[in-house]
Structures are given as structure tokens and as C-alpha cells.
Design an enzyme around this catalytic site. Structure first.
Site, mmCIF file in Angstrom:
data_model
loop_
_atom_site.group_PDB
_atom_site.id
_atom_site.type_symbol
_atom_site.label_atom_id
_atom_site.label_comp_id
_atom_site.label_asym_id
_atom_site.label_seq_id
_atom_site.Cartn_x
_atom_site.Cartn_y
_atom_site.Cartn_z
ATOM 1 N N ASN A 90 16.593 77.020 110.885
ATOM 2 C CA ASN A 90 15.590 76.442 111.566
ATOM 3 C C ASN A 90 14.182 76.801 111.169
ATOM 4 O OD1 ASN A 90 14.128 76.008 114.433
ATOM 5 N ND2 ASN A 90 13.888 78.434 113.992
ATOM 6 N N SER A 142 12.835 67.150 111.684
ATOM 7 C CA SER A 142 11.712 66.781 112.639
ATOM 8 C C SER A 142 11.748 65.501 112.891
ATOM 9 C CB SER A 142 10.673 67.262 111.775
ATOM 10 O OG SER A 142 9.449 66.602 112.428
ATOM 11 N N TYR A 155 4.979 67.635 104.577
ATOM 12 C CA TYR A 155 5.905 68.354 105.687
ATOM 13 C C TYR A 155 7.018 67.073 105.977
ATOM 14 C CZ TYR A 155 7.565 69.703 110.430
ATOM 15 O OH TYR A 155 8.432 70.132 111.157
ATOM 16 N N SER A 158 9.642 66.623 103.249
ATOM 17 C CA SER A 158 10.494 67.795 102.931
ATOM 18 C C SER A 158 11.629 67.741 104.158
ATOM 19 C CB SER A 158 9.848 69.127 103.128
ATOM 20 O OG SER A 158 9.265 69.527 104.442
ATOM 21 N N LYS A 159 11.212 67.348 105.408
ATOM 22 C CA LYS A 159 12.284 67.094 106.422
ATOM 23 C C LYS A 159 13.204 65.855 106.447
ATOM 24 C CE LYS A 159 11.156 70.879 108.863
ATOM 25 N NZ LYS A 159 11.854 71.940 109.247
HETATM 26 N N1 LIG Z 1 7.306 72.773 117.026
HETATM 27 C C1 LIG Z 1 7.403 71.334 116.724
HETATM 28 O O1 LIG Z 1 6.684 70.470 117.142
HETATM 29 C C2 LIG Z 1 8.472 71.090 115.784
HETATM 30 C C3 LIG Z 1 8.883 69.449 116.023
HETATM 31 C C4 LIG Z 1 9.862 69.246 114.920
HETATM 32 C C5 LIG Z 1 10.478 70.356 114.041
HETATM 33 N N2 LIG Z 1 10.032 71.440 114.068
HETATM 34 C C6 LIG Z 1 10.829 72.515 113.344
HETATM 35 O O2 LIG Z 1 11.464 73.601 114.062
HETATM 36 C C7 LIG Z 1 11.733 74.585 113.100
HETATM 37 C C8 LIG Z 1 11.032 75.903 114.030
HETATM 38 O O3 LIG Z 1 9.594 75.690 114.120
HETATM 39 P P1 LIG Z 1 8.811 76.079 115.676
HETATM 40 O O4 LIG Z 1 8.268 75.187 115.953
HETATM 41 O O5 LIG Z 1 9.711 77.139 116.212
HETATM 42 O O6 LIG Z 1 7.694 76.935 114.819
HETATM 43 P P2 LIG Z 1 7.020 78.597 114.801
HETATM 44 O O7 LIG Z 1 7.103 78.861 116.357
HETATM 45 O O8 LIG Z 1 5.945 78.760 113.930
HETATM 46 O O9 LIG Z 1 8.556 79.445 114.115
HETATM 47 C C9 LIG Z 1 8.739 79.236 112.953
HETATM 48 C C10 LIG Z 1 9.660 80.428 112.491
HETATM 49 O O10 LIG Z 1 10.174 80.159 110.913
HETATM 50 C C11 LIG Z 1 10.176 81.415 110.424
HETATM 51 N N3 LIG Z 1 9.404 81.451 109.194
HETATM 52 C C12 LIG Z 1 8.353 80.999 108.680
HETATM 53 N N4 LIG Z 1 8.303 81.302 107.385
HETATM 54 C C13 LIG Z 1 9.252 81.983 107.026
HETATM 55 C C14 LIG Z 1 9.950 82.488 105.907
HETATM 56 N N5 LIG Z 1 9.063 82.322 104.673
HETATM 57 N N6 LIG Z 1 11.089 83.112 105.766
HETATM 58 C C15 LIG Z 1 11.787 83.207 106.837
HETATM 59 N N7 LIG Z 1 11.392 82.676 108.072
HETATM 60 C C16 LIG Z 1 10.368 81.911 108.192
HETATM 61 C C17 LIG Z 1 8.880 82.274 111.550
HETATM 62 O O11 LIG Z 1 9.207 83.848 111.492
HETATM 63 P P3 LIG Z 1 8.065 84.657 110.475
HETATM 64 O O12 LIG Z 1 6.822 84.348 110.404
HETATM 65 O O13 LIG Z 1 8.530 86.216 111.212
HETATM 66 O O14 LIG Z 1 8.863 84.579 109.069
HETATM 67 C C18 LIG Z 1 9.217 81.829 112.846
HETATM 68 O O15 LIG Z 1 10.300 82.668 113.303
HETATM 69 C C19 LIG Z 1 10.669 74.395 112.001
HETATM 70 O O16 LIG Z 1 11.652 73.998 111.021
HETATM 71 C C20 LIG Z 1 9.778 73.224 112.191
HETATM 72 O O17 LIG Z 1 9.544 72.516 111.151
HETATM 73 C C21 LIG Z 1 9.164 71.821 114.864
#
Ligand SMILES: NC(=O)c1ccc[n+]([C@@H]2O[C@H](COP(=O)([O-])OP(=O)(O)OC[C@H]3O[C@@H](n4cnc5c(N)ncnc54)[C@H](OP(=O)(O)O)[C@@H]3O)[C@@H](O)[C@H]2O)c1
Length: 250
Positions: A90, A142, A155, A158-159
Site C-alpha cells: 500500500n 489507483s 504517478y 507507475s500505478k
Molecule cells: N488517497 C487517494 O486518493 C488514493 C487514491 C488511489 C490510490 N491511492 C494509493 O493508496 C496508497 C496509500 O495512500 P494514502 O492515500 O493512504 O496516502 P498517505 O496518507 O500519504 O499514506 C502513505 C503511506 O505510505 C508510506 N510511505 C511513503 N513513503 C514511504 C517509503 N519510502 N517507505 C515506506 N513507506 C512509505 C507513508 O508512511 P511514512 O511517511 O511513515 O513512511 C504512509 O504510511 C498509495 O499507494 C496511494 O498511491 C490513494
């Protein structure tokens, strides 16, 4: 298929990106169903705090862009729990830039995080799961991977790559009882927007106006991921209308 989350009790899951947003909600939901969760992200303090809250969980700080750390993270989880039943890849981050302005070092960083890290984690858990007789891998793609959005190609590409790897691996591993799925969350209220790297201010980029689109909670997406574990469906959509290719247009 029967949707009984109690049958997850006692299983072991790795959740990357467990310190925030979708990963945090998923770790909490899995733990509430009795799953023992390895909590992975860079933020040791946040993970330690979460681990104290979730019975049976383990904080495993790791930077998913560093291959040796990804490998060590899986080893630590396996050594501690003795098995790995579920991997939720994730952790991820956005990078928005028009193609002409893509910074190659940043592009590589985002691919390391969104594609290479999850791939290495898969490579590490596959032999463990095969030996156990099966397992589940869910990779977070995504909804943007279902579209071609100007200004968002670093982005969304990559997805798309992660989705392609997931669905090929699904076929490669079906004889081993390892179920690989890809999830396509829609706009979800998390720290994602704040953490997205931007080459130019949103107003100057070509991304369509963010408008008053509806959005989902991280808890809603976590529910869909747990349903996905139970059904083994190949593609986990947050909304049925995404199945047609993302925009919900007829
Ligand atoms: N939010 C949306 O609208 C959305 C939509 C579609 C897909 N997604 C996908 O869902 C996933 C989760 O995103 P989210 O929305 O929950 O975002 P978020 O709140 O920013 O959380 C991202 C998580 O990834 C971790 N992370 C970032 N860089 C990292 C690294 N180098 N090594 C290890 N962990 C890392 C962060 O933890 P640390 O900073 O503590 O490392 C955090 O726990 C992502 O893959 C995102 O692309 C999100």
C-alpha cells in the site's frame, strides 16, 4: 462467495504504509478481525504507537525505496510470526508533472516507491507463501491508472505498471494457491494530496479541476480491501462504475 471476516483470525499480514491513510485503516480493520499485522513505513514512532494499540502487531520500520530494507522487512515479519499469509502493498506517493517538466530523479524515486518496492516485497513473500501452500497479495494501484490524465503521468503510469505486474503475477501464481489482486481506490481522504510531489502549482498543471468530486474515507477503502481478501477478486474497485474504465461515463 461467503464473506466471513472471522476466518481471517490468526492469519499474518504485512501492511506497508501503515502509518497513515488507507494503510492505517487497513491495519486497524485487519487487527479487529484477529489478524496479526506487521506494520511497515518509515515513521518508527508512529508504528510503535500503533503497535501498542493493535494486539499481536509488530512495528517494522522500512523505507520501501531501499531494496535491502524491503528484504529485511519481510524477513523480520516472517521470523517474528513464523508465516506470512497476506501482503498489502500500500505504501505509495503521488508525483504530478507535465511530461516536459518531469524531473528524472524524482520520477525514478516514485517508481522505486510505487513499483520496485512492491515488486521486491512480492518476490520476497512468494516463496514463503508457496511453501505454506498459499497466500494473498493485494497491490494498491489507483483509479488514475484507469485513465490518461494530463499532468499526472508520473504517478498514473507507475500505478498502471503496478496493475500490470499484479495481473500477470496472478496468472503465474494461481497454481501455487497464491491469489494476487490489484486495488483501484478512488479519491480517498488521507494525507495523499499533502504528500504528493508537484513540479508546478496545481493551478498551472493540466490536471482537470479537482471539482466537488465525491470522495471516500480510508475506512471505506479498507473494507473493500478486506472484502477483496475474502473474495479473491482480481480487481478491487472502490465503486462499480470504475469497472468501465474509470470515469464513470457510459
Ligand atoms: N488517497 C487517494 O486518493 C488514493 C487514491 C488511489 C490510490 N491511492 C494509493 O493508496 C496508497 C496509500 O495512500 P494514502 O492515500 O493512504 O496516502 P498517505 O496518507 O500519504 O499514506 C502513505 C503511506 O505510505 C508510506 N510511505 C511513503 N513513503 C514511504 C517509503 N519510502 N517507505 C515506506 N513507506 C512509505 C507513508 O508512511 P511514512 O511517511 O511513515 O513512511 C504512509 O504510511 C498509495 O499507494 C496511494 O498511491 C490513494
Amino acid at each position: 462467495m461467503e464473506m466471513d471476516p472471522t476466518k481471517l483470525s490468526g492469519k499474518v499480514a504485512i501492511v506497508t504504509g501503515a502509518s497513515s491513510g488507507i494503510g492505517l485503516a487497513t491495519a486497524r480493520l485487519l487487527a479487529s478481525h484477529g489478524v496479526k499485522v506487521a506494520l511497515v513505513s518509515r515513521s518508527k514512532e508512529k508504528l510503535d504507537k500503533l503497535s501498542a494499540e493493535l494486539p499481536g502487531s509488530l512495528a517494522v520500520p522500512a523505507d520501501m525505496t531501499e531494496i535491502p530494507q524491503v528484504k529485511r522487512m519481510v524477513e523480520r515479519a516472517r521470523d517474528h510470526f513464523g508465516r506470512i499469509d497476506i501482503l498489502i502493498n500500500n505504501a505509495g506517493r503521488g508525483y504530478d508533472a507535465p511530461v516536459e517538466l518531469i524531473d528524472i530523479a524524482t520520477f525514478r524515486y516514485i517508481y522505486d516507491l510505487n513499483v520496485v518496492g512492491p515488486l521486491v516485497a512480492m518476490q520476497q513473500v512468494i516463496p514463503i507463501m508457496r511453501k505454506q501452500g498459499g497466500g494473498t497479495i493485494i497491490n494498491l494501484s489507483s483509479g488514475t491508472a484507469l485513465m490518461d490524465l494530463p499532468g499526472m503521468s508520473p504517478y498514473s503510469s507507475s500505478k498502471k505498471a503496478l496493475a500490470g505486474i499484479s495481473l500477470a503475477a496472478r496468472q503465474e501464481l494461481q497454481g501455487d494457491g497464491i491469489v494476487v489482486s490489484v486495488a483501484f481506490p478512488y479519491i480517498t481522504i488521507t494525507e495523499f494530496e499533502k504528500n504528493t510531489i508537484r513540479a508546478v502549482p496545481v493551478s498551472e498543471n493540466q490536471i482537470e479541476p479537482t471539482g466537488p468530486y465525491p470522495s471516500d474515507s480510508a475506512e471505506f477503502v479498507a473494507e473493500r480491501l478486506v472484502e477483496g481478501i475474502l473474495t479473491g477478486e482480481a480487481e478491487i474497485f472502490s465503486h462499480d462504475w470504475q469497472k468501465g474504465g474509470g470515469r464513470g461515463e457510459e
